[in-house]
Design a protein around this motif. Structure first.
Motif, PDB file in Angstrom:
ATOM      1  N   VAL A   1       0.495  -1.036   0.031  1.00  0.00           N
ATOM      2  CA  VAL A   1      -0.170   0.616  -0.190  1.00  0.00           C
ATOM      3  C   VAL A   1       0.331   1.430   0.018  1.00  0.00           C
ATOM      4  O   VAL A   1       0.759   2.264  -0.382  1.00  0.00           O
ATOM      5  N   PHE A   2       1.694   1.310   0.449  1.00  0.00           N
ATOM      6  CA  PHE A   2       2.699   2.190   1.099  1.00  0.00           C
ATOM      7  C   PHE A   2       4.016   1.374   0.632  1.00  0.00           C
ATOM      8  O   PHE A   2       4.943   1.554   1.074  1.00  0.00           O
ATOM      9  N   PRO A   3       4.598   1.259  -0.719  1.00  0.00           N
ATOM     10  CA  PRO A   3       6.096   0.883  -1.553  1.00  0.00           C
ATOM     11  C   PRO A   3       7.245   1.505  -0.861  1.00  0.00           C
ATOM     12  O   PRO A   3       8.241   0.844  -0.696  1.00  0.00           O
TER      13      PRO A   3
ATOM     14  N   ALA B   1       5.582  14.141   0.799  1.00  0.00           N
ATOM     15  CA  ALA B   1       5.123  14.745   0.301  1.00  0.00           C
ATOM     16  C   ALA B   1       4.340  13.757  -0.685  1.00  0.00           C
ATOM     17  O   ALA B   1       3.019  12.941  -1.521  1.00  0.00           O
ATOM     18  N   GLU B   2       5.024  13.725  -1.595  1.00  0.00           N
ATOM     19  CA  GLU B   2       4.953  12.941  -3.376  1.00  0.00           C
ATOM     20  C   GLU B   2       4.859  11.410  -3.228  1.00  0.00           C
ATOM     21  O   GLU B   2       4.774  10.944  -3.839  1.00  0.00           O
ATOM     22  N   ALA B   3       6.028  11.428  -2.824  1.00  0.00           N
ATOM     23  CA  ALA B   3       5.006   9.650  -2.335  1.00  0.00           C
ATOM     24  C   ALA B   3       3.894   9.390  -2.123  1.00  0.00           C
ATOM     25  O   ALA B   3       2.842   8.580  -2.321  1.00  0.00           O
ATOM     26  N   VAL B   4       3.163   9.611  -0.949  1.00  0.00           N
ATOM     27  CA  VAL B   4       1.954  10.338  -0.362  1.00  0.00           C
ATOM     28  C   VAL B   4       0.944   9.915  -1.876  1.00  0.00           C
ATOM     29  O   VAL B   4      -0.030   9.710  -1.468  1.00  0.00           O
ATOM     30  N   ARG B   5       1.554  11.123  -1.858  1.00  0.00           N
ATOM     31  CA  ARG B   5       0.405  11.606  -3.627  1.00  0.00           C
ATOM     32  C   ARG B   5       0.921   9.908  -4.147  1.00  0.00           C
ATOM     33  O   ARG B   5      -0.892  10.436  -5.283  1.00  0.00           O
ATOM     34  N   GLN B   6       1.524   9.622  -4.765  1.00  0.00           N
ATOM     35  CA  GLN B   6       0.587   8.580  -5.259  1.00  0.00           C
ATOM     36  C   GLN B   6       0.975   7.518  -4.886  1.00  0.00           C
ATOM     37  O   GLN B   6       0.377   6.429  -5.558  1.00  0.00           O
ATOM     38  N   SER B   7       0.084   7.285  -3.615  1.00  0.00           N
ATOM     39  CA  SER B   7       0.015   5.966  -2.857  1.00  0.00           C
ATOM     40  C   SER B   7      -2.178   6.780  -2.769  1.00  0.00           C
ATOM     41  O   SER B   7      -3.257   5.509  -2.044  1.00  0.00           O
ATOM     42  N   ALA B   8      -2.066   8.249  -2.754  1.00  0.00           N
ATOM     43  CA  ALA B   8      -3.636   8.420  -2.628  1.00  0.00           C
ATOM     44  C   ALA B   8      -4.295   8.143  -3.899  1.00  0.00           C
ATOM     45  O   ALA B   8      -4.011   8.574  -5.084  1.00  0.00           O
ATOM     46  N   ASP B   9      -6.016   7.974  -3.237  1.00  0.00           N
ATOM     47  CA  ASP B   9      -6.876   8.345  -4.200  1.00  0.00           C
ATOM     48  C   ASP B   9      -7.628   9.509  -4.414  1.00  0.00           C
ATOM     49  O   ASP B   9      -8.131  10.156  -5.236  1.00  0.00           O
ATOM     50  N   VAL B  10      -7.589  10.119  -3.236  1.00  0.00           N
ATOM     51  CA  VAL B  10      -8.056  11.014  -2.755  1.00  0.00           C
ATOM     52  C   VAL B  10      -7.202  12.154  -2.510  1.00  0.00           C
ATOM     53  O   VAL B  10      -6.983  11.911  -0.717  1.00  0.00           O
ATOM     54  N   LEU B  11      -7.264  13.161  -2.776  1.00  0.00           N
ATOM     55  CA  LEU B  11      -6.355  14.007  -2.333  1.00  0.00           C
ATOM     56  C   LEU B  11      -7.812  15.518  -1.078  1.00  0.00           C
ATOM     57  O   LEU B  11      -8.373  16.110  -2.466  1.00  0.00           O
TER      58      LEU B  11
END
Length: 629
Positions: free
Chosen positions: A111-113, A166-176
């Motif tokens: 989920v969060f590689p 923050a960019e790694a979180v964005r790539q894992s997110a469906d909704v911001l």
């Protein structure tokens, strides 16, 4: 479940299984493993987990420094899940809230590689200065069962490592959930972050925080409009939250939904104050299927891309299989093993075996007479042999040992010729054939192959083989040519009664090496006269030709058996493994596994071509878990 989401989920699941089957089938092609392809990682680590029955939405709260981002996150979580600090860039590691039991069904590293996940860490861990990307996670009973909440480091931090996280979180997110303020909506770092989100078509909800309510409400739409023009974002909804520190700290901050897009030129004019909403309840009513499909569209398109996705892989499989097919045709068309000029068996043993087999068929007086003359012949031959050796004559050479040596010579010639032709193909054949021949020639050396064949030649029982062939020839004569057999029996009977000399001749002179044509002529011509009117002298040439054919047939069958043995041995030791591998690889291009993958790719593309439903929070027809109060 949303019908289109279900259809895509089923198709991707079937496609993943079909690709795995094709990978096993195409192992003989020597292609790069699936794990080396980026599309495979996307398929297995992103699409399959996110499209299964346990699929979930990752909602990430993102924004710049000192804008109340953690406060918005805590309101979503329903408790003080993320620590807040008045210092810029204080939070250095993201915080994650999971539904109870989430990690029992999901691998956090998938989920969060890009993060090392720590559960139930102290709040102070979020402020640790470390190069390791940590993600602080905990489970919460009030979190909807398929919703994951994230609080991120500041996207406009002066620390570059915060940008990476923050960019790694964005790539894992469906909704911001984008949190902006009057002061922090047009910064360069913020705009750059959300431009990437817009480029990936991520779903964005905007929360304009710290608004001096209601005085500055009229400016909210202008701020958001400028933000969208600068970033390319098209928010699914816009909310405003008042500047109220006490309410933020007590988790009672109200959130007001603003009309978006703005209502014409009057957007800057305050209208009647709306009722505050529960932000978490809003997220709980998100249409799961359409959102998930929209956020996964980029991943789906990558997996189905004609050049870099599965179609490129299947094309590589088909092309390589075609190369193997060409190599197989080239190898099998070369006629590599041609066992011509193989030595014929010696005449002496063949004559003896024929004589013995014919004698077994005699009956009555004919058998008695021939038994007597056979015994007399043995008495005569024995002293002649002793005298020959006494006067210095050379001892008789064993005909089978001479034949064994002739086979060795023929084998060396044939194996040497085979290796020369294989080496020529290795130099001139197509790349696949050259590679396979190099492996085959390295694995089976010429010397070791000749040693194996030499051993089998030394162990060969030629007499047994020739005896079986003679037996079949005589039996065939009785069954297929009864007239010939009957006449030969009459001739043998007449000769036994009238011409003992002919009887001895018919007994093949005790095994002497009488030429076939001479022996047959003598036997037929002599016995015709003795038989009187039983056989016409004019038929002598017919019986001669028949006897000649019989002898030649025995010789040819023996040669075919021995040369066939060598051909089979060479094939089994050297050629068969190679041709079998080439043929197996050549068949992959027309395999059911390949056709099934190509069929599912077309099906997935048709499903993807359908327009995804518009994301809306007003439609409660499909909720994720049920509304929270």
């Amino acid at each position: 479940m949303h019908s289109q989401f279900h259809e895509v989920s089923q198709t991707i699941g079937a496609l993943s299984a079909a690709v795995q089957d094709l990978s096993l089938t195409s192992e003989v092609l020597g292609l790069s493993p699936l794990v080396s392809h980026r599309w495979f990682a996307v398929l297995e680590q992103k699409l399959k987990p996110q499209l299964g029955d346990a699929a979930f939405l990752v909602v990430a709260v993102v924004g710049g420094t000192n804008i109340g981002k953690s406060s918005v996150f805590n309101h979503l979580a329903g408790f003080m899940a993320s620590p807040s600090t008045p210092f810029a860039s204080g939070t250095k590691h993201p915080t994650c809230i999971l539904p109870n039991g989430f990690r029992d069904h999901h691998a956090m590293e998938e989920v969060f590689p890009k993060f090392s996940v720590r559960f139930d860490a102290a709040h102070e861990t979020a402020f640790e200065l470390t190069d390791q990307h940590l993600l602080l996670a905990r489970e919460a009973s009030d979190c909807p069962e398929n919703l994951v909440l994230l609080d991120t480091p500041d996207i406009d931090s002066t620390m570059e490592v915060n940008w990476e996280r923050a960019e790694a979180v964005r790539q894992s997110a469906d909704v911001l959930v984008a949190v902006i303020t009057q002061q922090k909506y047009n910064d360069a770092a913020v705009k750059q972050f959300f431009r990437r989100a817009a480029s990936d078509r991520q779903i964005v909800y905007i929360v304009v925080n710290q608004v001096y309510w209601p005085d500055d409400r009229a400016f909210v739409a202008k701020w958001v409009k400028t933000f969208c023009e600068e970033t390319g974002c098209q928010p699914a909804a816009v909310f405003a939250a008042p500047h109220d520190r006490k309410a933020a700290e007590s988790l009672t901050l109200p959130f007001y939904e603003e009309s978006w897009p703005p209502l014409g030129e009057a957007a800057d004019v305050a209208v009647s104050s709306p009722q505050p909403i529960n932000l978490m309840a809003m997220l709980s009513r998100l249409q799961f299927g359409p959102i998930k499909l929209q956020t996964l569209r980029g991943a789906l398109e990558h997996v189905l891309d004609d050049a870099t996705g599965i179609p490129g892989y299947t094309r590589e499989v088909r092309d390589r299989s075609r190369q193997y097919n060409e190599a197989f045709r080239e190898l099998t068309a070369a006629n590599l093993v041609e066992a011509d000029h193989w030595p014929a068996p010696p005449s002496g043993p063949m004559v003896v075996l024929l004589r013995e087999r014919w004698h077994e068929l005699r009956t009555g007086p004919t058998r008695w007479v021939n038994d007597a003359y056979r015994q007399m012949g043995a008495w005569v031959r024995q002293p002649m042999g002793v005298a020959w050796n006494w006067f210095g004559g050379s001892p008789a050479v064993d005909p089978w040992e001479a034949y064994r040596e002739a086979e060795r010579t023929a084998t060396i010639r044939l194996v040497s010729s085979l290796y020369k032709r294989l080496q020529q193909l290795e130099r001139l054949g197509n790349p696949v054939l050259r590679q396979q021949l190099a492996v085959a020639l390295q694995g089976q050396s010429q010397a070791s192959l000749l040693a194996r064949i030499e051993q089998e030649i030394n162990q060969a029982d030629y007499g047994q083989l020739l005896g079986a062939i003679v037996e079949r020839a005589v039996t065939r004569t009785q069954g297929e040519f009864p007239g010939v057999h009957r006449i030969l029996t009459i001739l043998d009977s007449v000769a036994a009664a009238a011409r003992p000399a002919v009887t001895i001749a018919l007994g093949f002179a005790g095994g002497s090496l009488v030429p076939v044509d001479h022996l047959a002529t003598e036997v037929v011509a002599t016995t015709v006269g003795a038989a009187g009117g039983e056989v016409l002298a004019g038929n002598a040439s017919t019986w001669f030709r028949w006897l000649q054919t019989l002898f030649q047939g025995i010789r040819q069958e023996f040669v075919a058996s021995r040369s066939g043995w060598l051909t089979d041995t060479l094939g089994e030791a050297l050629l068969s493994p190679l041709t079998n591998q080439l043929q197996t690889a050549a068949q992959v291009g027309d395999s059911t596994q390949l056709r099934e993958v190509e069929r599912l790719v077309l099906l997935a593309r048709r499903v993807m071509a359908k327009p995804f439903s518009k994301v809306a929070i007003e439609q409660v027809g499909e909720t994720m878990t049920g509304e929270r109060s």
